[in-house]
Design an enzyme around this catalytic site. Sequence first.
Site, PDB file in Angstrom:
ATOM      1  N   SER A   1       2.838  -3.777  23.760  1.00 16.00           N
ATOM      2  CA  SER A   1       3.883  -4.034  24.742  1.00 16.00           C
ATOM      3  C   SER A   1       4.702  -2.766  24.985  1.00 16.00           C
ATOM      4  O   SER A   1       4.150  -1.713  25.256  1.00 16.00           O
ATOM      5  CB  SER A   1       4.736  -5.195  24.238  1.00 16.00           C
ATOM      6  OG  SER A   1       5.558  -5.693  25.256  1.00 16.00           O
TER       7      SER A   1
ATOM      8  N   ASP B   1      -1.466 -12.791  31.298  1.00 12.12           N
ATOM      9  CA  ASP B   1      -0.321 -12.317  30.530  1.00 12.12           C
ATOM     10  C   ASP B   1       0.881 -12.280  31.466  1.00 12.12           C
ATOM     11  O   ASP B   1       0.918 -11.518  32.421  1.00 12.12           O
ATOM     12  CB  ASP B   1      -0.623 -10.915  29.973  1.00 12.12           C
ATOM     13  CG  ASP B   1       0.519 -10.360  29.133  1.00 12.12           C
ATOM     14  OD1 ASP B   1       1.607 -10.979  29.113  1.00 12.12           O
ATOM     15  OD2 ASP B   1       0.316  -9.308  28.500  1.00 12.12           O
TER      16      ASP B   1
ATOM     17  N   HIS C   1       0.647 -12.689  25.621  1.00  7.69           N
ATOM     18  CA  HIS C   1       1.028 -11.282  25.568  1.00  7.69           C
ATOM     19  C   HIS C   1       0.644 -10.644  24.231  1.00  7.69           C
ATOM     20  O   HIS C   1       0.862  -9.457  24.032  1.00  7.69           O
ATOM     21  CB  HIS C   1       2.548 -11.186  25.794  1.00  7.69           C
ATOM     22  CG  HIS C   1       3.051  -9.800  25.952  1.00  7.69           C
ATOM     23  ND1 HIS C   1       2.534  -8.911  26.874  1.00  7.69           N
ATOM     24  CD2 HIS C   1       4.033  -9.132  25.306  1.00  7.69           C
ATOM     25  CE1 HIS C   1       3.181  -7.763  26.787  1.00  7.69           C
ATOM     26  NE2 HIS C   1       4.088  -7.859  25.850  1.00  7.69           N
TER      27      HIS C   1
END
Lengths: 419, 267
Positions: free
Chosen positions: B95, B217, B245
């Site tokens: 991320s 996602d 995610h």
Amino acid sequence: MCRNGPDPDCGKKSSAPFAALLEDSVEELYENAPCGYLSTLMDGTIAKINATLLDWIGLEADAVVGRMHFTDLLTVGGKLYHETHFAPLLQMRGEISGIALEIKQAGGGRIPVLVSSVVKHGGNGEPLLIRTTVFDARDRRAYEQELLRARRAAEQAHKQAEADRARLQDALAVLQQSLLPATLPSVPGMEAAAHYRTASPDRLGGDFYDLFAIAGDRFAFFLGDVCGKGPQAAAVTSLIRYTLRAAALHDPDPVAALKTLNHVLHERYTGDDPRYCTTIFGTLEPHPTTGEATVRIASGGHPPALVLRADYLPTPGGLLVGVLPTAPFTAATTTLGPGDALVLYTDGLTEARTGEDRTSLYGDEALLEFASSHAGKSAPSVIRALTDLLDDLGDGLDDDTALLALGVPASPPPTRRNA
Amino acid sequence: MDIERRNNVTVTGNPRGRAVVLAHGFGCDQNMWRLTVPALAEDYRVVLFDYVGAGRSDLSAFSESRYASLDGYARDVVEVCEALDLRDAVFVGHSVSAMIGVLAAGTAPERIGALVMVAPSPRYIDDASYRGGFSAEDIDELLESLESNYLGWSAAMAPVIMGNADRPELGEELTNSFCATDPDMARVFARTTFLSDSRDDLKAVTVPTLILECTQDVIAPREVGAFVHQMIAGSELVTLDATGHCPHLSAPEATNGAITDFLARLR
């Protein structure tokens, strides 16, 4: 009670009233539970959802089952929270409980909910699906919002108070500085040094000192202690400083200067707000030819000055300044030769608490001992030594302390200053 | 300063292997990698850490001004690499950490020799010609969600996070504590993460780079994965058959396979 009973109909009879209330229908219990209930595949696809939750979100089962993911029911903020916190935790732990989220309603509204999920595993431990309950938390969330608001307000008030406090301390520091000379003037053929520390940073000190030129080559100096602390004491200190400065210019006789101060204080602070001080006022007359300096001092109730070659310079019998309309002050005169220094101090030093349990006082004896061991040292080094001593006393210092040293160097000096 | 303690650094795996640094994203801590570590441990020296403000890092080292930009987090990465004297390490960032890795590789090129970006996004908020998937209001909503889930933090969580060795039972009570962060620090990390714009930094990447994206996602949609791939010359893009995610948790085999395949080809 129906325990170990011989009657084969026992169970039937006792559950009959409950059956009449339809509480034997698992389907009914599921569909109309007082909470939302849904099952999702591991990828989040909704596989089953109860009527309560459908009613809350305002959709038919056909539109939801197999078509929507659990996160589709959430607000965008809730989705983000789900992806960054909820889903990872659920995957790591297999269950998660009491997470505050909001679900969207078909009409555009939102319902604050508390969500708990548990992963159902197959016979080999493989995760099969996720069961999730959703509780209406509208009232609870309103209450929590109140708590949050109150906490934010408290945090804000705390920050404001801290800022106010810092500003006040800055103002106090500036005020305190105005009561003391920024630097000491250079006195020809002599060295001067001073030190001042307040016992507490947020309280204005009541000690004061000064050194300044008067007529000709002569200088005047004073050091003292106002009764009390804080703004009132600071106001008195300010009055004392400017009175003594003016008085010294008018008539440099030390006793006359203290009489003027006594008159001013007594006149200004009468009635139920008497203010007074102890102080030593003196003049300094350097003799460049001999390298000596004549010191004339007068004391109003202040601890005697130290002469660092021998002893105290006694000034017994002087009275506090500002108490009586006319007060006796005691004068003394000495000559400082090369290597001699005169040290003025306030009782913050002599009354500092010492010893392991901080019960004894530093005292006059210790100060005399200090004086004899530092005889011959320059004024700046004496002040440095006393400053170190104050550092060592640490939390034994209850009171403000002012120190002023005036010395004739043992050998002709470069003119030095040290505030 | 003891960086290893500050960032709760854990080193495991093969001490003679190439260093692989696993960096968690916004939300949780290094525990996120627990299904990844076993796949790497045999061949690689695996370095795990918590950013200051997350997990069991030293919370007293947190500074709002430092961590108000991704550069502050990138300094954490560089300082961890320096403390362990890592050279030519592979940085695997999940991320927002994928972008933190880009910044760290830019400032310490000798330390980081390759990047694996798991579900990266250089910009979460839409603008005229770019779709990140979110509006500014969405981000405000996330900050609210954070707030409502942290009400009891300071009272209940703090002692556990601070490491209450003499009361281990506290850790048991707090089922959600993996992702427990001091609310003020979480708010800073959330703002820094979701308001950042690192699109221009992507072009500067010169090291071998693997981009992993999921088929579905919400946080890093596929068009964002394509954007990152397009901006980093020579990068590889692998789309994992995974939703959500966190493919390293939801599809660990596929994720680990893609990473180890990339690592093997680096030699």
